[in-house]
Design an enzyme around this catalytic site. Structure first.
Site, PDB file in Angstrom:
ATOM      1  N   GLY A 119       0.455  -1.540  -0.211  1.00  0.00           N
ATOM      2  CA  GLY A 119      -0.219  -0.086   0.123  1.00  0.00           C
ATOM      3  C   GLY A 119       0.689   1.026  -0.103  1.00  0.00           C
ATOM      4  N   GLY A 154       0.738  -5.711   0.947  1.00  0.00           N
ATOM      5  CA  GLY A 154      -0.678  -5.853   0.626  1.00  0.00           C
ATOM      6  C   GLY A 154      -0.699  -6.006  -1.071  1.00  0.00           C
ATOM      7  N   ASP A 160      -1.209  -7.622   7.577  1.00  0.00           N
ATOM      8  CA  ASP A 160      -2.403  -7.969   7.415  1.00  0.00           C
ATOM      9  C   ASP A 160      -2.993  -8.741   6.351  1.00  0.00           C
ATOM     10  OD1 ASP A 160      -1.256  -5.715   6.380  1.00  0.00           O
ATOM     11  OD2 ASP A 160      -3.557  -4.585   6.501  1.00  0.00           O
ATOM     12  N   GLU A 216       5.985  -4.695   7.196  1.00  0.00           N
ATOM     13  CA  GLU A 216       5.454  -4.244   8.110  1.00  0.00           C
ATOM     14  C   GLU A 216       5.317  -3.642   9.168  1.00  0.00           C
ATOM     15  OE1 GLU A 216       2.296  -5.692   5.558  1.00  0.00           O
ATOM     16  OE2 GLU A 216       4.110  -6.119   6.444  1.00  0.00           O
TER      17      GLU A 216
END
Length: 376
Positions: A52, A101, A132, A124
């Site tokens: 992201g 992502g 995630d 991350e």
């Protein structure tokens, strides 16, 4: 066949809000279009997708618009769920960098094709987040405790590693990628519907069985399982430190340094997340991860996301000031509260997924190579 090409090469195809919305819109159109029987996803340039757009998210949070930043994550997780439940075959070609992502766009496709140029990581925790986008689902289903190792260290894996551990279905040399694309496109033209076994056979014409490098962490899988099977981050790190006194293997030192440089809160969030993910469905994992991301964006308990992003991506001084500098300071109650909904905050909107869509993640009936193998 329809091709979806991530086309932001100057930014390593990092996902921003517009890209996520375009992906959602186009994939919806292709799924409903009876003339489309196959979707291929690839990236333009040297990256498939480096995750992201954290800089854009960080800007929103620092300007006081954390709920706008959360909206991006909400759309991204809904996109990931859509890909995981897609009604038509998807093929992702990862001929370059894939991180964060971007991993979900590939891993939830029916087929994931990697090359010698592929570089995978989920780093991350180094910027105060935690893996995630469904990572607590797909990493928890890797053999042994390799998923814990990936998420707690941010280790970089190459194409051979990814296929061997089960995060991709096929390895194809980059020189053959265009030939493969043409062959798949020809197959889609000849068939009104795509037979998965025929698609797999077509890919296998170009697929190779790569050899693991001597430096591959998979060579040390037994040691990884011994270390990362411990039930707390503190015990994992203590095990590694004790091991380093008896073994001067560079891998051990690098692993210790990676964990010590990450946010202690992020490490604990990820370990709890992946352990819970082992017994949950994908939609449950996505909702749980979303709740924690909401708290990190709103800085409910810590400001590590802002600190880590500033230190690693903006100022690049690599000196984040974590709220809790020691693992022992991160109490279990704080970790638990991160995964709960933000009750009483009008800016928080819960993640709502279309649970009527059937997941494609149980792929045991297909003739593919390794895909998300069970732990053993």
């Amino acid at each position: 066949m329809r091709k979806v090409i991530l086309n932001r090469p100057g930014k390593l195809n990092t996902l921003n809000y517009q890209m996520v919305m375009e992906l959602f819109k186009n994939l919806t159109i292709y799924e409903r279009d009876p003339s489309v029987n196959l979707v291929m996803v690839k990236g333009n340039g040297k990256a498939f997708c480096a995750g992201g757009d954290i800089i854009a998210v960080l800007k929103l949070i620092t300007e006081g618009h954390w709920s706008f930043a959360l909206k991006f994550y909400e759309k991204q997780l809904r996109l990931d769920h859509m890909i995981a439940t897609y009604k038509k075959p998807m093929v992702s070609i990862v001929n370059g960098i894939i991180m964060g992502g971007g991993v979900a766009i590939s891993i939830f496709s029916k087929f994931q094709i990697v090359t010698e140029n592929t570089l995978f990581a989920m780093p991350e925790a180094a910027i105060g987040l935690f893996p995630d986008v469904g990572a607590s689902y797909f990493l928890s289903r890797l053999s042994g405790y390799f998923g814990e190792y990936i998420g707690l260290t941010g280790i970089r894996l190459d194409g051979a590693d990814i296929v061997a551990c089960g995060l991709a279905t096929h390895f194809v040399h980059s020189k053959d990628v265009n030939l493969l694309e043409n062959a798949i496109e020809e197959l889609s033209r000849l068939s009104q519907t795509i037979d998965i076994s025929m698609l797999n056979e077509t890919i296998n014409i170009y697929a190779q069985k790569p050899c693991l490098k001597q430096s591959s962490p998979l060579i040390r899988l037994e040691m990884i399982n011994r270390c990362f099977s411990n039930d707390t981050v503190e015990k994992i790190l203590d095990f590694l430190v004790n091991l380093s006194t008896k073994n001067c293997d560079k891998w051990i030192i690098d692993t210790i340094n990676s964990m010590k440089s990450a946010s202690p809160t992020s490490l604990k969030l990820f370990l709890r997340s992946i352990r819970e993910g082992r017994t949950q469905k994908l939609d449950q994992c996505l909702v749980r991860e979303y709740n924690a991301i909401a708290h990190l964006c709103a800085q409910s308990f810590v400001n590590d996301f802002l600190q880590g992003s500033r230190a690693m991506l903006v100022d690049k001084d690599k000196k984040p000031k974590w709220k809790y500098s020691m693992l022992e300071e991160v109490k279990e109650e704080i970790v638990k509260q991160h995964f709960e909904e933000m009750m009483g905050d009008e800016e928080f909107k819960p993640l709502l997924l279309d649970t009527s869509r059937t997941s494609n993640l149980d792929r045991s009936s297909s003739s593919c190579t390794k895909i998300l193998p069970s732990r053993h």
